[in-house]
Every structure is written in C-alpha cells, then in structure tokens.
Design a protein around this motif. Structure first.
Motif, PDB file in Angstrom:
ATOM      1  N   SER A   1       0.848  -1.194   0.000  1.00  0.00           N
ATOM      2  CA  SER A   1       0.000   0.000   0.000  1.00  0.00           C
ATOM      3  C   SER A   1       0.880   1.239   0.000  1.00  0.00           C
ATOM      4  O   SER A   1       2.104   1.153   0.112  1.00  0.00           O
ATOM      5  N   MET A   2       0.255   2.393  -0.137  1.00  0.00           N
ATOM      6  CA  MET A   2       0.982   3.655  -0.173  1.00  0.00           C
ATOM      7  C   MET A   2       1.819   3.847   1.084  1.00  0.00           C
ATOM      8  O   MET A   2       1.448   3.422   2.174  1.00  0.00           O
ATOM      9  N   ARG A   3       2.961   4.498   0.912  1.00  0.00           N
ATOM     10  CA  ARG A   3       3.801   4.895   2.040  1.00  0.00           C
ATOM     11  C   ARG A   3       3.585   6.390   2.253  1.00  0.00           C
ATOM     12  O   ARG A   3       3.715   7.188   1.329  1.00  0.00           O
ATOM     13  N   CYS A   4       3.273   6.779   3.473  1.00  0.00           N
ATOM     14  CA  CYS A   4       2.911   8.162   3.786  1.00  0.00           C
ATOM     15  C   CYS A   4       3.984   8.829   4.638  1.00  0.00           C
ATOM     16  O   CYS A   4       4.618   8.192   5.477  1.00  0.00           O
ATOM     17  N   GLY A   5       4.156  10.134   4.428  1.00  0.00           N
ATOM     18  CA  GLY A   5       5.020  10.913   5.287  1.00  0.00           C
ATOM     19  C   GLY A   5       6.402  10.310   5.452  1.00  0.00           C
ATOM     20  O   GLY A   5       7.089   9.982   4.480  1.00  0.00           O
ATOM     21  N   ALA A   6       6.812  10.133   6.712  1.00  0.00           N
ATOM     22  CA  ALA A   6       8.152   9.627   7.016  1.00  0.00           C
ATOM     23  C   ALA A   6       8.369   8.206   6.506  1.00  0.00           C
ATOM     24  O   ALA A   6       9.517   7.781   6.314  1.00  0.00           O
ATOM     25  N   GLN A   7       7.293   7.459   6.266  1.00  0.00           N
ATOM     26  CA  GLN A   7       7.435   6.096   5.736  1.00  0.00           C
ATOM     27  C   GLN A   7       8.091   6.084   4.357  1.00  0.00           C
ATOM     28  O   GLN A   7       8.706   5.095   3.975  1.00  0.00           O
TER      29      GLN A   7
END
Length: 424
Positions: free
Chosen positions: A21-27
């Motif tokens: 799935s999508m990686r958000c922000g610091a991920q």
C-alpha cells in the motif's frame, strides 16, 4: 518448479520500498538496501529476495535450480519505475506553442486563443487507430528504455465519443501486445470542446453518453477531470466524478495546477485515488488529501516546462501525505517523458530525498494506480518488474544528473530491454 526461472545474483545494491500500500510521510524514507543481493523469479513472480548467500540457501533447501542466471556484479537493482500520469496517446505536436510560452505567453491565455489542448484535438480526431497505435508503441519503447515498466495513459484529446473510445482502445491493445503494463484513464473532461453549448451540457454528455460506453467496453479503470479555473469548476468536477464513481470507475483529478479552486478538497471528499499537479495546493487541500488517503501525484516536469513554481513536496510529505511522482508526458505543457529529469528535479529542486523519490516512482506510483499489491516493490509474491542500473549504487540516479543509466529492464520475469553502452 517452472521451466521459466531466473536467478539474479551478486547485485551490488538492491534498493526497494516494501509493502502492499501507499507509504505516507516519514514512511517514504524507509527503503530496504541489500548488498550482494539476489532475486529469484519463477515465471512472472518474485519468489526469493535477500543476500546472494540467503537466496542460494533457500533454493538449495527447496531443491530448485535456476534455468537462467544473471550476474549483476557492479549493478544496482530497483523496482521497475511506474509513471502514473501520462497523456501518451495523441497525434500532432505543438512546438510553436512552447516557443510562445518562452516568450512570456501564459498557458491559459494560449488555451483561450484556441491553442493548448484544443490544438491537439483536431489531429487526434483525424488520426486512425493504426496511426495512434504506432505513435503509442514508439513512445512506450522510449519509456521502457528508462526503466518504466508500468504506465498510466489518459484519453482527452478527442472530447467526443468516437475519438475518446479510439484512444482508450489503442491503450487496451498496446497493453495486450507490448511489454509494458498500461492502466487507462478516461479524461474526456480535459477541456470543453468548441462545439459544446455549455460546460454543463458537455458534463451531461459525458455522463449520459460517453462514460456508459467506456464502462460497457471495459476501456478505462479511472475517470479524471481537469479541475481548473476556466475549465471545470470544483462543482462541475464533483458532479462528473460522482456519476463516474456510481458507475464503478476509480477517480483521479488534475487539481490546483494553475489556481487553487478546491480540486484537492473534491479529491478528498470523493476519496479519489490521487490528486495530481498540486502546484498551488492550500493547507486545507493538503489536509483533505491526508485525511482521506488520497495520493498526491507531483509532476515536476510540467512546472519546469511552464517555468512555474514546483509543487511543495516537502510540505506535503511532512504533513503525512503519500506522494507519487510522474512525468505528465503530453504534447503541450510537458513534452517530457524523462524519468532521469524527474528524479533530478525532485531531489535538487523539490527537497525530496532520493529514498522518498524512489518510493514515489515505484510503490506509491503503483498505489496511485490501485496495483500496489501486485507491483512497485521487490518482494516475494510481487510481479517481477525490475530495473537494473549500470552503476553499483543508487546515488548515481541523481549524481549522474538527468542521464539515463538503465542497463537492463525485466518485465514479468523476462528481459525486455538491454543497453550495452559504456558508462560515462
């Protein structure tokens, strides 16, 4: 074991985001790096990933012998790049318009004078299926050589029924016949055709006549709209996309490119897969994307071509959003299909780290197309889409600025491109 298996071993550096799935922000910064790595592929699927010693041990335990071996010493391997926003099926070019912009003409003023999208509509309407197919095939070959293994393609240069269906049908045939995976998007709401009585009558035409045909023929996964001042308002965009969603389409928006008129907020309200461009996104727009898991697809080549401010990538990522990157290859505002230039602009001018840029061009690009469970990372069970660089570490992607350093491209476990040119 399948008779079609490939072991890539002694990879100097393997670099990949992880997950489905999508990686958000610091991920987005979290990418796995493995030295002296190996990947074992059966048919079109990745089965083992790890160090060369680990993968060879797993193969020995399973009693498997690879049919084909590739020694990738001195090479870096990444997931195949995913270009999640393009307009690559069109006829007719607009170099004179580009020169007008260099002389100071504004893009929207060019559109109002009959240029812009309308100038591509006429030759595209006149082009046959065969002509559009050959043009698309040639452009895909150019993109494949840059390590792109999956591409999104939009219609939107017909603004009628027949041409829009023809553009989408060409993409469907190319997807079937060519190495690259193509995810099609209906973008009839790219501009208002000159023959339309009003914007609302054209929206009604798309809802009543075109979208049902596109759905019946299974020609597009997404419906998109150019939500912009002088094109489609936020209210008109919401009307069209709400109807498309009810018909079973996933949604995308061209939003906040030239003016902030609420496109990102519409994307959040309707839980679109992505909102794209975002050069002038507001704080409320960023919040709408973040709170509704809408991917922010940024297109630095367009800002570069229009000599416009880049989208605020750092602000969007730091707010916790997921960012994808794409080329926006089209005949007008961005006649650029260069992944190397996209990487250079993102890292040098948009304050994105190289790790964030890689995530944006792979896993988050896949998520923006709804295929992150299938591709976008190098992990067991994923489709074997790999890009092999001609240097031994990933930093060369930005260090060798805007140069194509792709050595080999593997699509669904098969080598589909090889470049034998020497390094600089």
């Amino acid at each position: 074991m399948s008779e079609k298996s490939l072991l890539i071993k002694h990879i100097s550096q393997l670099v990949t985001p992880t997950g489905n799935s999508m990686r958000c922000g610091a991920q987005m910064q979290e990418v796995k790096k493995i030295h002296d790595a190996a990947v074992f592929i059966e048919n079109d699927t990745i089965r083992f990933v790890g160090t060369t010693a680990e993968v060879e041990h797993s193969l020995a335990q399973a009693g498997i012998k690879a049919e084909t071996c590739m020694d990738a010493s001195g090479k870096c391997v990444l997931p195949g790049f995913i270009d999640s926003h393009t307009h690559f099926i069109f006829a007719g070019y607009r170099p004179d318009e580009f020169m007008m912009r260099l002389s100071g003409a504004a893009y929207l003023d060019i559109m109002k004078a009959g240029g812009g999208i309308a100038a591509t509509v006429i030759p595209t309407r006149e082009a046959s299926f065969e002509t559009l197919y050959e043009l698309g095939k040639n452009r895909l070959s150019m993109m494949l050589a840059q390590g792109i293994t999956t591409i999104e393609g939009k219609s939107g240069y017909g603004l009628d029924l027949d041409t829009e269906l023809r553009q989408l049908s060409v993409m469907k045939s190319l997807d079937k016949n060519e190495a690259m995976d193509i995810v099609p998007t209906y973008l009839g709401a790219h501009a208002v055709p000159q023959e339309a009585e009003s914007t609302q009558s054209y929206v009604d035409f798309m809802i009543e006549k075109v979208l049902p045909e596109v759905k019946c023929k299974d020609l597009a996964k997404f419906c998109d709209v150019f939500c912009e001042e002088g094109v489609f308002s936020a209210e008109e965009s919401e009307c069209l996309l709400t109807a498309a969603k009810e018909m079973g389409f996933d949604l995308k928006l061209h939003a906040d490119e030239i003016h902030a008129i609420g496109g990102s907020e519409v994307a959040g309200k309707l839980h679109a897969a992505s909102a794209d461009h975002l050069l002038h996104i507001t704080d409320s727009g960023i919040q709408a994307l973040r709170d509704n898991n809408v991917i922010a697809t940024l297109l630095p080549g367009t800002a570069f071509s229009l000599h416009a401010p880049f989208a605020p990538a750092r602000k969007i990522i730091d707010a916790g959003c997921a960012v994808a990157l794409a080329s926006d290859f089209n005949p007008g505002s961005c006649f650029i299909s260069s992944i190397p230039l996209t990487i250079a602009l993102s890292t040098i001018y948009m304050q994105m780290s190289l790790e964030e840029t890689i995530t944006a061009l792979t896993l988050n690009g896949a998520a923006a197309l709804g295929i992150a469970e299938k591709t976008g990372s190098i992990e067991p069970g994923k489709q074997a889409d790999l890009t092999v660089l001609s240097y031994d570490n990933v930093n060369f992607l930005v260090y060798h600025t805007a140069a194509n350093i792709v050595d080999t491209v593997i699509k669904k476990g098969k080598i589909v491109y090889e470049n034998n040119a020497p390094n600089a």
